[in-house]
Structures are given as C-alpha cells and as structure tokens.
Design a protein around this motif. Structure first.
Motif, PDB file in Angstrom:
ATOM      1  N   ASN A 116       0.831  -1.209   0.000  1.00 21.87           N
ATOM      2  CA  ASN A 116       0.000   0.000   0.000  1.00 21.87           C
ATOM      3  C   ASN A 116       0.865   1.259   0.000  1.00 21.87           C
ATOM      4  OD1 ASN A 116      -2.403  -1.418  -0.098  1.00 21.87           O
ATOM      5  ND2 ASN A 116      -2.629  -1.465   2.119  1.00 21.87           N
ATOM      6  N   GLY A 117       1.981   1.218   0.713  1.00 19.25           N
ATOM      7  CA  GLY A 117       2.907   2.352   0.690  1.00 19.25           C
ATOM      8  C   GLY A 117       3.482   2.570  -0.700  1.00 19.25           C
ATOM      9  N   GLN A 118       3.847   1.479  -1.360  1.00 17.43           N
ATOM     10  CA  GLN A 118       4.375   1.578  -2.725  1.00 17.43           C
ATOM     11  C   GLN A 118       3.309   2.122  -3.680  1.00 17.43           C
ATOM     12  OE1 GLN A 118       7.716   0.865  -3.700  1.00 17.43           O
ATOM     13  NE2 GLN A 118       7.801   1.041  -1.484  1.00 17.43           N
ATOM     14  N   GLN A 119       2.075   1.648  -3.503  1.00 22.12           N
ATOM     15  CA  GLN A 119       0.969   2.100  -4.355  1.00 22.12           C
ATOM     16  C   GLN A 119       0.720   3.594  -4.156  1.00 22.12           C
ATOM     17  OE1 GLN A 119      -0.521   0.189  -6.584  1.00 22.12           O
ATOM     18  NE2 GLN A 119      -1.943   1.728  -7.273  1.00 22.12           N
ATOM     19  N   THR A 120       0.748   4.041  -2.916  1.00 20.24           N
ATOM     20  CA  THR A 120       0.540   5.453  -2.606  1.00 20.24           C
ATOM     21  C   THR A 120       1.647   6.302  -3.230  1.00 20.24           C
ATOM     22  OG1 THR A 120      -0.604   4.892  -0.567  1.00 20.24           O
ATOM     23  CG2 THR A 120       0.282   7.125  -0.723  1.00 20.24           C
ATOM     24  N   GLN A 121       2.888   5.829  -3.150  1.00 20.46           N
ATOM     25  CA  GLN A 121       4.002   6.564  -3.757  1.00 20.46           C
ATOM     26  C   GLN A 121       3.839   6.645  -5.272  1.00 20.46           C
ATOM     27  OE1 GLN A 121       7.515   4.532  -2.326  1.00 20.46           O
ATOM     28  NE2 GLN A 121       7.744   5.977  -0.635  1.00 20.46           N
ATOM     29  N   TYR A 136       1.044   6.502  -6.977  1.00 26.19           N
ATOM     30  CA  TYR A 136      -0.075   7.404  -7.256  1.00 26.19           C
ATOM     31  C   TYR A 136       0.397   8.858  -7.130  1.00 26.19           C
ATOM     32  CZ  TYR A 136      -4.717   9.506  -7.073  1.00 26.19           C
ATOM     33  OH  TYR A 136      -5.824  10.268  -7.332  1.00 26.19           O
ATOM     34  N   GLY A 137       1.156   9.139  -6.075  1.00 30.66           N
ATOM     35  CA  GLY A 137       1.685  10.488  -5.877  1.00 30.66           C
ATOM     36  C   GLY A 137       2.596  10.916  -7.018  1.00 30.66           C
ATOM     37  N   LEU A 138       3.394   9.985  -7.516  1.00 33.32           N
ATOM     38  CA  LEU A 138       4.268  10.288  -8.652  1.00 33.32           C
ATOM     39  C   LEU A 138       3.437  10.606  -9.893  1.00 33.32           C
ATOM     40  CD1 LEU A 138       7.161  10.498  -9.726  1.00 33.32           C
ATOM     41  CD2 LEU A 138       7.065   8.048 -10.209  1.00 33.32           C
ATOM     42  N   GLY A 139       2.342   9.863 -10.079  1.00 34.01           N
ATOM     43  CA  GLY A 139       1.450  10.143 -11.206  1.00 34.01           C
ATOM     44  C   GLY A 139       0.836  11.538 -11.111  1.00 34.01           C
ATOM     45  N   ILE A 140       0.436  11.929  -9.917  1.00 29.16           N
ATOM     46  CA  ILE A 140      -0.114  13.272  -9.703  1.00 29.16           C
ATOM     47  C   ILE A 140       0.959  14.324 -10.002  1.00 29.16           C
ATOM     48  CG2 ILE A 140      -0.983  14.877  -7.939  1.00 29.16           C
ATOM     49  CD1 ILE A 140      -3.104  12.918  -8.835  1.00 29.16           C
ATOM     50  N   THR A 141       2.180  14.059  -9.557  1.00 31.40           N
ATOM     51  CA  THR A 141       3.289  14.978  -9.835  1.00 31.40           C
ATOM     52  C   THR A 141       3.515  15.114 -11.339  1.00 31.40           C
ATOM     53  OG1 THR A 141       4.343  14.443  -7.736  1.00 31.40           O
ATOM     54  CG2 THR A 141       5.757  15.396  -9.440  1.00 31.40           C
ATOM     55  N   HIS A 142       3.483  13.989 -12.058  1.00 33.40           N
ATOM     56  CA  HIS A 142       3.653  14.037 -13.518  1.00 33.40           C
ATOM     57  C   HIS A 142       2.537  14.856 -14.164  1.00 33.40           C
ATOM     58  CE1 HIS A 142       6.147  10.081 -13.522  1.00 33.40           C
ATOM     59  NE2 HIS A 142       6.859  11.119 -13.183  1.00 33.40           N
ATOM     60  N   MET A 143       1.317  14.676 -13.687  1.00 31.45           N
ATOM     61  CA  MET A 143       0.192  15.427 -14.244  1.00 31.45           C
ATOM     62  C   MET A 143       0.386  16.926 -13.998  1.00 31.45           C
ATOM     63  SD  MET A 143      -3.890  14.802 -13.610  1.00 31.45           S
ATOM     64  CE  MET A 143      -3.891  15.252 -11.891  1.00 31.45           C
ATOM     65  N   GLU A 144       0.796  17.282 -12.794  1.00 29.37           N
ATOM     66  CA  GLU A 144       1.016  18.692 -12.466  1.00 29.37           C
ATOM     67  C   GLU A 144       2.146  19.279 -13.313  1.00 29.37           C
ATOM     68  OE1 GLU A 144       1.819  21.513  -8.573  1.00 29.37           O
ATOM     69  OE2 GLU A 144       2.256  19.380  -8.441  1.00 29.37           O
ATOM     70  N   GLN A 145       3.236  18.539 -13.451  1.00 29.31           N
ATOM     71  CA  GLN A 145       4.365  19.011 -14.249  1.00 29.31           C
ATOM     72  C   GLN A 145       3.991  19.161 -15.717  1.00 29.31           C
ATOM     73  OE1 GLN A 145       7.251  16.039 -13.203  1.00 29.31           O
ATOM     74  NE2 GLN A 145       8.058  17.236 -11.497  1.00 29.31           N
ATOM     75  N   ALA A 146       3.213  18.214 -16.226  1.00 25.77           N
ATOM     76  CA  ALA A 146       2.792  18.290 -17.630  1.00 25.77           C
ATOM     77  C   ALA A 146       1.928  19.529 -17.867  1.00 25.77           C
ATOM     78  CB  ALA A 146       2.026  17.026 -18.014  1.00 25.77           C
ATOM     79  N   MET A 147       1.014  19.799 -16.946  1.00 26.65           N
ATOM     80  CA  MET A 147       0.173  20.987 -17.099  1.00 26.65           C
ATOM     81  C   MET A 147       1.005  22.261 -16.981  1.00 26.65           C
ATOM     82  SD  MET A 147      -3.440  20.113 -15.207  1.00 26.65           S
ATOM     83  CE  MET A 147      -2.743  19.514 -13.673  1.00 26.65           C
ATOM     84  N   SER A 148       2.027  22.255 -16.122  1.00 25.52           N
ATOM     85  CA  SER A 148       2.874  23.434 -15.939  1.00 25.52           C
ATOM     86  C   SER A 148       3.676  23.766 -17.191  1.00 25.52           C
ATOM     87  CB  SER A 148       3.843  23.214 -14.776  1.00 25.52           C
ATOM     88  OG  SER A 148       3.139  23.067 -13.580  1.00 25.52           O
ATOM     89  N   CYS A 149       3.900  22.795 -18.056  1.00 28.95           N
ATOM     90  CA  CYS A 149       4.667  23.011 -19.281  1.00 28.95           C
ATOM     91  C   CYS A 149       3.875  23.785 -20.333  1.00 28.95           C
ATOM     92  CB  CYS A 149       5.110  21.679 -19.876  1.00 28.95           C
ATOM     93  SG  CYS A 149       6.345  20.840 -18.881  1.00 28.95           S
ATOM     94  N   HIS A 150       2.566  23.828 -20.182  1.00 26.52           N
ATOM     95  CA  HIS A 150       1.740  24.490 -21.184  1.00 26.52           C
ATOM     96  C   HIS A 150       1.559  25.947 -20.800  1.00 26.52           C
ATOM     97  CE1 HIS A 150      -1.504  25.392 -23.933  1.00 26.52           C
ATOM     98  NE2 HIS A 150      -1.314  24.206 -24.499  1.00 26.52           N
ATOM     99  N   THR A 172      -4.787   2.298  -2.119  1.00 28.44           N
ATOM    100  CA  THR A 172      -4.262   1.007  -1.678  1.00 28.44           C
ATOM    101  C   THR A 172      -4.220   0.054  -2.863  1.00 28.44           C
ATOM    102  OG1 THR A 172      -6.445   0.134  -1.153  1.00 28.44           O
ATOM    103  CG2 THR A 172      -5.283   1.290   0.631  1.00 28.44           C
ATOM    104  N   ILE A 173      -3.667  -1.116  -2.637  1.00 25.95           N
ATOM    105  CA  ILE A 173      -3.631  -2.152  -3.672  1.00 25.95           C
ATOM    106  C   ILE A 173      -5.058  -2.495  -4.094  1.00 25.95           C
ATOM    107  CG2 ILE A 173      -3.025  -4.571  -4.123  1.00 25.95           C
ATOM    108  CD1 ILE A 173      -0.633  -2.664  -4.082  1.00 25.95           C
ATOM    109  N   GLU A 174      -5.947  -2.663  -3.104  1.00 24.29           N
ATOM    110  CA  GLU A 174      -7.335  -3.033  -3.401  1.00 24.29           C
ATOM    111  C   GLU A 174      -8.039  -1.942  -4.201  1.00 24.29           C
ATOM    112  OE1 GLU A 174      -6.105  -3.185  -0.227  1.00 24.29           O
ATOM    113  OE2 GLU A 174      -5.949  -5.347   0.029  1.00 24.29           O
ATOM    114  N   SER A 175      -7.832  -0.669  -3.820  1.00 25.39           N
ATOM    115  CA  SER A 175      -8.521   0.413  -4.524  1.00 25.39           C
ATOM    116  C   SER A 175      -7.994   0.581  -5.949  1.00 25.39           C
ATOM    117  CB  SER A 175      -8.392   1.728  -3.757  1.00 25.39           C
ATOM    118  OG  SER A 175      -7.050   2.183  -3.722  1.00 25.39           O
ATOM    119  N   ALA A 176      -6.724   0.306  -6.154  1.00 25.52           N
ATOM    120  CA  ALA A 176      -6.148   0.434  -7.489  1.00 25.52           C
ATOM    121  C   ALA A 176      -6.621  -0.664  -8.414  1.00 25.52           C
ATOM    122  CB  ALA A 176      -4.626   0.426  -7.412  1.00 25.52           C
ATOM    123  N   ALA A 177      -7.023  -1.794  -7.843  1.00 24.96           N
ATOM    124  CA  ALA A 177      -7.444  -2.935  -8.655  1.00 24.96           C
ATOM    125  C   ALA A 177      -8.793  -2.708  -9.321  1.00 24.96           C
ATOM    126  CB  ALA A 177      -7.502  -4.195  -7.800  1.00 24.96           C
TER     127      ALA A 177
END
Length: 129
Positions: free
Chosen positions: A26-31, A33-47, A76-81
């Motif tokens: 679950n910790g790995q999944q949360t990390q 997910y957080g990285l994905g959010i960071t990528h989304m924010e960075q991608a939007m910042s480029c425009h 969590t693992i369950e929520s991501a599934a």
C-alpha cells in the motif's frame, strides 16, 4: 537499483508478515499514485496557457473524483485494482487497451481476445482485403 539492492529488498519483503507485506504494498501504491499526480502537475505546468489556478482546479477535481466518484479515500492495492490503466494515447483516441494494441501493430500478428486467438494484418491505405 542494482541486483544486490534488489536481492536485499526481496529478502526483506519475503520476511514480512502478511499484514506488513500489504502495508508495504500500500505504501508503494501510494508513492506511485503520488508520482502520477506529480507528472500530471508538471505536464500541465509546461503548457503556457494553463495557469497555476487552473492547475490547482484540475488537481482538486482529480481528488474529488478519486474520493467522491470512485470512493477511494486512501490509495491502496485493493482500490487500485478497481480501475484499468489506460495510456494517455488510449484516452486521447478513446480506445480500449485491445484496440490500442491492434492500432499499434506494424506487421502481421496474433492477438488473443477473450480466450480466442485472431490473426491480424495491418492494411495499407488503398489496399483491398
């Protein structure tokens, strides 16, 4: 991560209790997910036409969708599934993963769908089948 580090991590994970193993996952999944959010924010910042307030609105909406629409308070693992990962290309072209795999084919190939195997051959424009 080199092979020694991978081996040490593997040994550590193997020694965990079931509960601690899922806490680790679950910790790995949360990390992730957080990285994905960071990528989304960075991608939007480029425009150049996407302002900081717009980025914040999108991030708040993404959190609202996760919590209110999908019912995921904690990642969590369950929520991501519950969801199926789709690439940005699949989303932009509104394709399922199977359609996208077929779309990307450049040569004859076999594709399995629902337990059946199909022979798929890309057709050049102007070519008759």
């Amino acid at each position: 991560m080199d092979s020694r580090e991978k081996s040490r991590l593997f040994q550590r994970v193997k020694s965990l209790s079931v509960e601690n193993f899922f806490n680790y996952l679950n910790g790995q999944q949360t990390q992730a997910y957080g990285l994905g959010i960071t990528h989304m924010e960075q991608a939007m910042s480029c425009h150049q036409r996407i302002s900081r307030p717009m980025i914040e609105q999108v991030l708040k909406k993404a959190e609202q969708i996760r919590i209110e629409w999908d019912g995921i308070e904690e990642v969590t693992i369950e929520s991501a599934a519950i969801g199926q990962y789709r690439t940005p290309e699949e989303m932009m072209l509104n394709m399922s993963p199977t359609e996208a795999a077929i779309y990307k084919l450049e040569s004859d190939s076999y594709v399995e769908i629902g337990g059946k195997t199909f022979y798929v051959k890309p057709v050049e424009l102007g070519e008759t089948v």
